[in-house]
Write a protein that holds these residues in place. Structure first.
Motif, PDB file in Angstrom:
ATOM      1  N   UNK A  44      50.700 -25.577 -10.902  1.00  0.00           N
ATOM      2  CA  UNK A  44      49.906 -25.560  -9.434  1.00  0.00           C
ATOM      3  C   UNK A  44      48.737 -24.783  -9.648  1.00  0.00           C
ATOM      4  N   UNK A  45      49.130 -23.460 -10.141  1.00  0.00           N
ATOM      5  CA  UNK A  45      48.229 -22.419 -10.312  1.00  0.00           C
ATOM      6  C   UNK A  45      46.917 -22.976 -11.524  1.00  0.00           C
ATOM      7  N   UNK A  46      47.558 -23.685 -12.526  1.00  0.00           N
ATOM      8  CA  UNK A  46      46.517 -24.115 -13.290  1.00  0.00           C
ATOM      9  C   UNK A  46      45.341 -24.988 -12.813  1.00  0.00           C
ATOM     10  N   UNK A  47      45.712 -25.687 -11.807  1.00  0.00           N
ATOM     11  CA  UNK A  47      44.645 -26.359 -11.207  1.00  0.00           C
ATOM     12  C   UNK A  47      43.510 -25.573 -10.540  1.00  0.00           C
ATOM     13  N   UNK A  48      43.945 -24.377 -10.000  1.00  0.00           N
ATOM     14  CA  UNK A  48      42.919 -23.503  -9.466  1.00  0.00           C
ATOM     15  C   UNK A  48      42.488 -24.201  -8.254  1.00  0.00           C
ATOM     16  N   UNK A  66      48.510 -18.685  -0.363  1.00  0.00           N
ATOM     17  CA  UNK A  66      49.299 -18.831   0.520  1.00  0.00           C
ATOM     18  C   UNK A  66      49.953 -20.238   0.395  1.00  0.00           C
ATOM     19  N   UNK A  67      49.148 -21.263  -0.173  1.00  0.00           N
ATOM     20  CA  UNK A  67      49.646 -22.727  -0.638  1.00  0.00           C
ATOM     21  C   UNK A  67      50.716 -22.475  -1.668  1.00  0.00           C
ATOM     22  N   UNK A  68      50.675 -21.682  -2.423  1.00  0.00           N
ATOM     23  CA  UNK A  68      51.308 -21.463  -3.549  1.00  0.00           C
ATOM     24  C   UNK A  68      52.753 -20.878  -3.161  1.00  0.00           C
ATOM     25  N   UNK A  69      52.622 -20.190  -2.202  1.00  0.00           N
ATOM     26  CA  UNK A  69      53.912 -19.579  -1.396  1.00  0.00           C
ATOM     27  C   UNK A  69      54.723 -20.731  -0.675  1.00  0.00           C
ATOM     28  N   UNK A  70      54.052 -21.652   0.047  1.00  0.00           N
ATOM     29  CA  UNK A  70      54.776 -22.638   0.624  1.00  0.00           C
ATOM     30  C   UNK A  70      55.330 -23.501  -0.556  1.00  0.00           C
ATOM     31  N   UNK A  71      54.632 -23.696  -1.537  1.00  0.00           N
ATOM     32  CA  UNK A  71      55.173 -24.732  -2.532  1.00  0.00           C
ATOM     33  C   UNK A  71      56.297 -24.296  -3.259  1.00  0.00           C
ATOM     34  N   UNK A  72      56.322 -22.803  -3.418  1.00  0.00           N
ATOM     35  CA  UNK A  72      57.458 -22.143  -4.067  1.00  0.00           C
ATOM     36  C   UNK A  72      58.750 -22.241  -2.833  1.00  0.00           C
ATOM     37  N   UNK A  73      58.411 -21.991  -1.794  1.00  0.00           N
ATOM     38  CA  UNK A  73      59.573 -22.447  -0.649  1.00  0.00           C
ATOM     39  C   UNK A  73      60.254 -23.708  -0.821  1.00  0.00           C
ATOM     40  N   UNK A  80      40.774 -27.168  11.284  1.00  0.00           N
ATOM     41  CA  UNK A  80      42.054 -27.030  11.337  1.00  0.00           C
ATOM     42  C   UNK A  80      42.448 -25.951  10.701  1.00  0.00           C
ATOM     43  N   UNK A  81      42.186 -25.756   9.141  1.00  0.00           N
ATOM     44  CA  UNK A  81      42.650 -24.729   8.247  1.00  0.00           C
ATOM     45  C   UNK A  81      41.740 -23.474   8.748  1.00  0.00           C
ATOM     46  N   UNK A  82      40.580 -23.531   8.595  1.00  0.00           N
ATOM     47  CA  UNK A  82      39.711 -22.600   9.256  1.00  0.00           C
ATOM     48  C   UNK A  82      38.387 -23.029   9.411  1.00  0.00           C
ATOM     49  N   UNK A  83      37.222 -22.420   9.900  1.00  0.00           N
ATOM     50  CA  UNK A  83      36.113 -23.002  10.253  1.00  0.00           C
ATOM     51  C   UNK A  83      35.547 -23.330   8.842  1.00  0.00           C
TER      52      UNK A  83
END
Length: 152
Positions: A12-16, A21-28, A136-139
């Protein structure tokens, strides 16, 4: 799950493409799946030998008869545009149709310009934009909902 959570995270990180925060959710999600394979998450992976090239996580949508959510589809940076995402998505659809004569699949994704190719991929696979929530996610980053009805 034969592989360690960190192997999926590194892909996932390799895709940049994902924020910390998204990586943390994926880890969970991966840790929950690893602890409890009956958690409702389904993990599909495409490998070359023992190396994971890409993976997909989906699951049934609560309180529905035959609807599913695609949570993650990730193909390593060096393996993108090689048909791996398509293969994973078709495998998911076939797995779902093995359980149901017809079903709906929902995908939520970002409206950022950096996700334009992701959205084109979903559209090329027959998914239609069915909803959008502005900022939704941010401006400037809309939530875009895609859906596809499948049947055999």
């Amino acid at each position: 799950m034969k592989h360690n959570v960190w192997e999926y995270i590194e892909i996932a990180k390799s895709t940049e493409a994902f924020t910390p925060a998204e990586i943390d959710v994926l880890r969970d999600v991966l840790e929950e799946y690893q602890k409890n394979p009956n958690s409702g998450y389904v993990l599909l992976e495409e490998k070359d030998g023992e190396s994971i090239l890409g993976f997909l996580i989906y699951g049934p949508t609560p309180m529905t008869e035959a609807s599913y959510d695609l949570y993650w589809i990730i193909v390593g940076k060096n393996h993108q545009k090689c048909g791996i995402g398509k293969k994973l998505l078709l495998e998911m659809e076939n797995d779902i149709l093995a359980e149901h004569k017809k079903a709906s699949i929902r995908i939520e994704t970002s409206g950022k310009n950096s996700y334009a190719n992701t959205r084109l991929f979903y559209e090329s696979m027959g998914y239609e934009e069915t909803g959008r929530i502005k900022d939704f996610y941010c401006d400037g980053d809309d939530l875009i909902i895609y859906c596809k009805k499948i049947s055999y």
